[in-house]
Motif scaffolding. Structure first.
Motif, PDB file in Angstrom:
ATOM      1  N   UNK A  83       2.261  -1.123  -1.634  1.00 18.89           N
ATOM      2  CA  UNK A  83       2.294  -0.333  -2.881  1.00 18.89           C
ATOM      3  C   UNK A  83       3.374   0.739  -2.801  1.00 18.89           C
ATOM      4  N   UNK A  84       3.476   1.411  -1.659  1.00 18.46           N
ATOM      5  CA  UNK A  84       4.515   2.432  -1.473  1.00 18.46           C
ATOM      6  C   UNK A  84       5.904   1.798  -1.539  1.00 18.46           C
ATOM      7  N   UNK A  85       6.075   0.662  -0.863  1.00 17.99           N
ATOM      8  CA  UNK A  85       7.370  -0.029  -0.886  1.00 17.99           C
ATOM      9  C   UNK A  85       7.735  -0.487  -2.286  1.00 17.99           C
ATOM     10  N   UNK A  86       6.759  -0.940  -3.052  1.00 17.13           N
ATOM     11  CA  UNK A  86       7.012  -1.398  -4.416  1.00 17.13           C
ATOM     12  C   UNK A  86       7.560  -0.270  -5.289  1.00 17.13           C
ATOM     13  N   UNK A  87       6.982   0.916  -5.181  1.00 19.77           N
ATOM     14  CA  UNK A  87       7.459   2.064  -5.959  1.00 19.77           C
ATOM     15  C   UNK A  87       8.906   2.395  -5.565  1.00 19.77           C
ATOM     16  N   UNK A  88       9.181   2.373  -4.272  1.00 16.28           N
ATOM     17  CA  UNK A  88      10.550   2.654  -3.807  1.00 16.28           C
ATOM     18  C   UNK A  88      11.519   1.573  -4.291  1.00 16.28           C
ATOM     19  N   UNK A  89      11.124   0.311  -4.194  1.00 14.73           N
ATOM     20  CA  UNK A  89      11.995  -0.785  -4.621  1.00 14.73           C
ATOM     21  C   UNK A  89      12.280  -0.734  -6.122  1.00 14.73           C
ATOM     22  N   UNK A  90      11.271  -0.410  -6.919  1.00  7.34           N
ATOM     23  CA  UNK A  90      11.478  -0.306  -8.365  1.00  7.34           C
ATOM     24  C   UNK A  90      12.501   0.770  -8.701  1.00  7.34           C
TER      25      UNK A  90
END
Length: 162
Positions: free
Chosen positions: A145-152
């Motif tokens: 979830x943390x990586x997804x926010x950063x990737x977005x």
């Protein structure tokens, strides 16, 4: 055999985190700050580059790859809920390593709170007022979830653990 096990135990003891774990919940003050802060700054950190902790270009001594401000309350709540659940789910496991890939900085009631997060090692260091206060232990479940926010936000991620 016993001597070998004793030696391994002593070596691992020496690598343990200096700050005692807070238990199966995020410390009350830390949780309140995370819940009430109007903005989080989420960091992507390079776990392989530990620098001078006093260097203002670092996040508590770790090289910053990028960051994003999270103003959306539902996104912050989703990340906080995943943190709370993972801390509650951790049966007391923490690794002797510390290879943080994430960080959170927030300001609440005129105070800064920083969280240096290593989901791989099941460990979060909390710095209220820029001083280490406590540590607590999540599982690795919030990492995606943390990586997804950063990737977005097009923030580069470090190499992921294997």
């Amino acid at each position: 055999m016993r001597t070998g096990l004793l030696l391994i135990g002593v070596m691992l003891w020496g690598c343990q985190e200096r700050l005692p774990p807070a238990g199966d919940k995020i410390p009350v003050e830390a949780d309140a700050a995370l819940q009430q802060a109007p903005v989080w700054e989420l960091y992507s950190l390079d776990p392989d580059v530990e620098l001078d902790e006093e260097d203002p270009e670092t996040f508590h001594g770790w090289k910053v790859l990028g960051s994003v401000e999270i103003k959306d309350k539902s996104t912050r709540q989703k990340l906080l809920d995943s943190l709370r659940a993972s801390v509650a789910a951790n049966p007391g496991v923490v690794a002797a390593c510390f290879s943080p890939r994430h960080g959170i900085r927030l300001k609440q009631n005129g105070e800064q709170h920083d969280f240096v997060i290593c989901f791989q090692c099941y460990h979060i260091r909390w710095y209220p007022h820029d001083k280490p206060e406590s540590a607590f232990n999540p599982t690795d479940s919030p990492a995606d979830a943390f990586n997804s926010v950063l990737q977005q936000a097009k923030v580069p991620l470090p190499a992921q653990p294997k």
